[in-house]
Design an enzyme around this catalytic site. Structure first.
Site, PDB file in Angstrom:
ATOM      1  N   ARG A 243     -38.257   3.083  43.784  1.00 25.61           N
ATOM      2  CA  ARG A 243     -38.762   3.634  45.032  1.00 25.61           C
ATOM      3  C   ARG A 243     -37.954   3.037  46.174  1.00 25.61           C
ATOM      4  NH1 ARG A 243     -43.976   1.081  46.727  1.00 25.61           N
ATOM      5  NH2 ARG A 243     -42.596   0.080  48.226  1.00 25.61           N
ATOM      6  N   HIS A 247     -43.895   2.407  50.366  1.00 29.15           N
ATOM      7  CA  HIS A 247     -44.966   3.072  49.618  1.00 29.15           C
ATOM      8  C   HIS A 247     -45.408   4.331  50.351  1.00 29.15           C
ATOM      9  CE1 HIS A 247     -48.643   3.959  47.529  1.00 29.15           C
ATOM     10  NE2 HIS A 247     -49.347   3.765  48.626  1.00 29.15           N
ATOM     11  N   TYR A 256     -42.416  -7.657  51.357  1.00 27.85           N
ATOM     12  CA  TYR A 256     -42.646  -8.116  49.990  1.00 27.85           C
ATOM     13  C   TYR A 256     -41.460  -7.927  49.055  1.00 27.85           C
ATOM     14  CZ  TYR A 256     -43.997  -3.172  49.553  1.00 27.85           C
ATOM     15  OH  TYR A 256     -44.033  -1.813  49.610  1.00 27.85           O
TER      16      TYR A 256
END
Lengths: 339, 419
Positions: A243, A247, A256
């Site tokens: 990805r 998100h 993160y």
């Protein structure tokens, strides 16, 4: 891990589709990327609600959907617009669904694609039920369901896999392992070495493929679909992808994960890989690329125009989307907003 | 002219800060090209221009914070009107692109026959031309108050009718009185007149109000009362202050006295969380402080580790900090038990409300000379009122009395806790 097209776009196995089909799927991936970029842009302009980018997962979605029959069922998620579109769900309806408009859940009637599931993992059992119904009716239709690595930790995954295994339902479980469930990295998602190996426990076929390899995804899905149609039951495919984006538009992956990791992911770009392959085969040039890009942009702009031309939905519309017959409670609520 | 207002780009965003402008006023910008960087409470995002054109005006400078719905930028897209629709009517790059594609691309999945998408809307839905925007709650209020929504002009976002709009209409309608009582209304609506003054609540007051309401609704509390002979406590206070040249307040002594009792009865130093009771091993004693702005409750952390002198010093620091609002967030959070010295303002008994997240609160009144029967004689002694409220879900009445009895032993004889 099955791999047919390497990172440089060289064949390391047998191409499962011809050059013309590859060109068609390349255009599809470019169009999917244009849709995706527009989705994020429209969200920033306040014209879409939260948007979940699929950037980097084009081959996993386009390659798998291309291996289906037109009347196969598809049960997918909020990040699977490219797969849904391949199976007939119009871009403009996808835009509507991302703008919180109930009309986004209603594709043309001949399209057997369910509205995107927002709840993680809740939809896989639907694909199993649909496939079982088709099996009981003796048709040759199958159902494919798309989900991510995070969904495999949901209880529904177990239920769906177990049921599909026992009843040998014609279901293809296509897991796009994109490395993250929001901020949770794959290595903390499961202690299993691969997600594909979970298929063993359920007594079904399972395979890990390079999810950024259009050919590998296509070939694996084709085999799984054939197996399902032949009455040999379900398959779990783990398409290993990445990805590249956040998100959703409401997420900041910089908090993160290492930006270096994202840069490295661009080397594995699934679209560029096919472009290099076509170029090596003498089936790509910059003029054609320009046409492909222009057509993709125009198509997506038209889809936006169409979606926005419909105007805002009526607040009353939300009451008609779930039940065939409205419950007395909903009826009262509806009367409440109309008075 | 296109007015680009700040959209809710988060989930429930209310405002954002301008980080930097990527296109200066007077410069051209293309469709979907980066226009401005804004920072939300989550992340920094680049906002793309919704139309192509000349950036006429920035809605705010870098560093400024603007609200969702406020003007972010005005872009002259050649449409002439003061406020155009979204992209589509204006000439855009799309038109150029379109010419480069040989055939007009077919629509992807048309809305034609066989499509359900343009089917009739849910029956009975409102007029699409000019729908009245109002939340269901507001609609109900309008019905209850007999106000016709269609006759109102909303003052909320996009002309949405708000609760205030309804009440404004009610006021105009009934200059004599509002409908006497409206059943099931969450709060009585009183319309201000010239005989009264409307004072908006401060943020602190709203916080206090919210917490009090929640505690009142969530915690079934009972209060037990008693009076303790404070003769020796007051003597100890005087002696300690003289010896150490520091004002050792009664409050500090009460805090010191209560800690060992909390150790003995941990239910009073606890948090109720769902079906569980969390018993805290450390004693963070919150002390109520009256400030010009309202009640504040700073916390003496780890009071069990401190001497009475240290507790007194800490309470002094916290009180001063509460009054000039210089306390850190840590000073104001984490309390596991509360002491409220209403005696400082002359109070006697009270029925304090248990602060959220704790199970008990002790209110200490002012010691007053009273007639006390001791043996056969009536003597005069300074009696100090104690009121202990506790969460009756987790503390039974007998336990409440035991706690009070042990606390009174300590307060009556400081030697028992000043060890």
């Amino acid at each position: 891990m099955r791999n047919i097209l390497d990172r440089e776009g060289r064949l390391v196995g047998e191409a499962p589709i011809d050059i013309d089909t590859t060109r068609r799927l390349y255009r599809a991936m470019v169009e999917a990327r244009a849709y995706d970029k527009k989705g994020t842009t429209l969200q920033r302009q306040g014209r879409l609600a939260t948007y979940a980018p699929l950037l980097g997962q084009e081959a996993a979605q386009v390659g798998s959907a291309a291996a289906l029959h037109p009347n196969d069922w598809m049960v997918a998620t909020y990040r699977d617009a490219a797969a849904m579109w391949m199976q007939g769900y119009p871009w403009e309806v996808l835009f509507l669904s991302r703008s919180g408009d109930e009309r986004g859940g209603r594709p043309p009637v001949h399209v057997d694609v369910l509205p995107p599931s927002i709840t993680v993992g809740a939809h896989m059992i639907h694909a199993v039920g649909i496939a079982w119904a088709e099996k009981l009716q003796g048709t040759s239709r199958i159902a494919i369901t798309y989900f991510g690595d995070g969904a495999t930790s949901e209880g529904d995954f177990h239920e769906a896999m177990n049921f599909a295994g026992v009843f040998k339902t014609p279901t293809v479980f296509l897991c796009q392992n994109n490395g993250y469930a929001i901020s949770m990295p794959r290595e903390r998602q499961t202690a299993s070495a691969t997600i594909a190996q979970k298929a063993d426990a359920y007594g079904m076929a399972g395979e890990q493929v390079d999810g950024n390899d259009l050919f590998a995804v296509y070939a694996a899905t084709k085999e799984a679909a054939d197996r399902a149609r032949a009455g040999d039951g379900a398959t779990l495919i783990e398409a290993v992808t990445y990805r590249i984006g956040p998100h959703t538009t409401n997420d900041d992956p910089g908090r993160y994960r290492d930006p270096e990791e994202e840069r490295a992911a661009h080397d594995r770009d699934p679209v560029e890989r096919v472009r290099r392959y076509l170029e090596n085969e003498g089936a790509w040039d910059s003029d054609w690329e320009e046409t492909v890009q222009a057509k993709a942009a125009t198509t997506i702009e038209r889809a936006v125009e169409l979606a926005e031309s419909l105007g805002s939905p009526s607040p009353a519309d939300i009451y008609g989307a779930v039940y065939e017959e409205m419950s007395p409670d909903l009826r009262r609520q509806l009367e409440g907003i109309e008075s | 002219m296109h007015t680009f207002t700040l959209p809710d780009i988060g989930e429930g965003l209310v405002e954002a800060e301008i980080v930097s402008w990527l296109v200066a006023e007077g410069d051209p910008v293309g469709l979907d090209e980066p226009l401005v960087e804004v920072e939300t409470d989550k992340t920094v995002v680049v906002m793309p221009a919704p139309v192509a054109g000349i950036v006429v005006r920035h809605g705010a400078e870098a560093g400024e914070t603007i609200a969702v719905g406020a003007v972010l930028a005005v872009i002259d897209d050649g449409s002439g009107s003061s406020e155009s629709d979204d992209a589509g009517s204006a000439p855009t790059e799309t038109d150029d692109l379109r010419e480069r594609v040989e055939e007009d691309p077919p629509l992807v999945g048309s809305f034609g026959s066989g499509s359900t998408i343009l089917g009739p809307r849910t029956q009975g839905s409102g007029e699409s031309g000019n729908p009245v925007l109002a939340l269901p709650l507001v609609r109900k209020l309008a019905r209850d108050q007999g106000v016709d929504l269609a006759a109102l002009t909303g003052t909320g976002p996009n002309g949405r009718i708000t609760r205030a709009d309804i009440m404004g209409a009610v006021e105009q309608k009934a200059d004599v009185a509002v409908p006497a009582s409206v059943p099931h209304q969450p709060s009585r609506v009183v319309v201000a007149s010239s005989d009264s003054e409307v004072v908006p609540m401060t943020k602190l007051r709203r916080t206090i109000a919210d917490r009090m309401s929640r505690s009142w609704a969530e915690i079934p509390r009972v209060t037990t009362f008693d009076d303790v002979d404070a003769t020796r406590l007051l003597q100890a206070r005087k002696a300690l202050s003289l010896r150490h040249g520091q004002n050792v307040t009664l409050e500090a002594l009460v805090v010191k006295a209560v800690v060992p009792v909390l150790g003995e009865f941990p239910e009073f130093n606890a948090t109720v969380s769902g079906d569980e009771i969390i018993l805290h091993r450390r004693f963070h004693i919150a002390v109520a402080v009256d400030t010009p702005n309202g009640l504040m409750v700073p916390v003496v952390h780890d009071a069990g580790e401190l001497t009475v002198l240290e507790i007194a010093g800490e309470i002094m620091r916290l009180s001063a900090g509460a009054s000039d609002r210089s306390l850190a967030a840590d000073d104001l959070s984490g309390g596991t038990f509360t002491v409220s010295n209403i005696g400082a303002v002359g109070g006697g008994h009270g029925t304090p409300i248990v602060p959220l997240g704790t199970t008990a609160i002790l209110s200490v009144g002012r010691a007053r000379d009273s007639a006390v029967v001791r043996g056969e004689a009536v003597v005069v002694a300074p009696m100090m009122p104690l009121s202990l409220s506790y969460d009756h879900r987790v503390i039974d009445g007998a336990l409440g009395r035991k706690f009070m009895a042990r606390l009174m032993e300590n307060l009556a004889e400081p030697a028992l806790f000043l060890v």
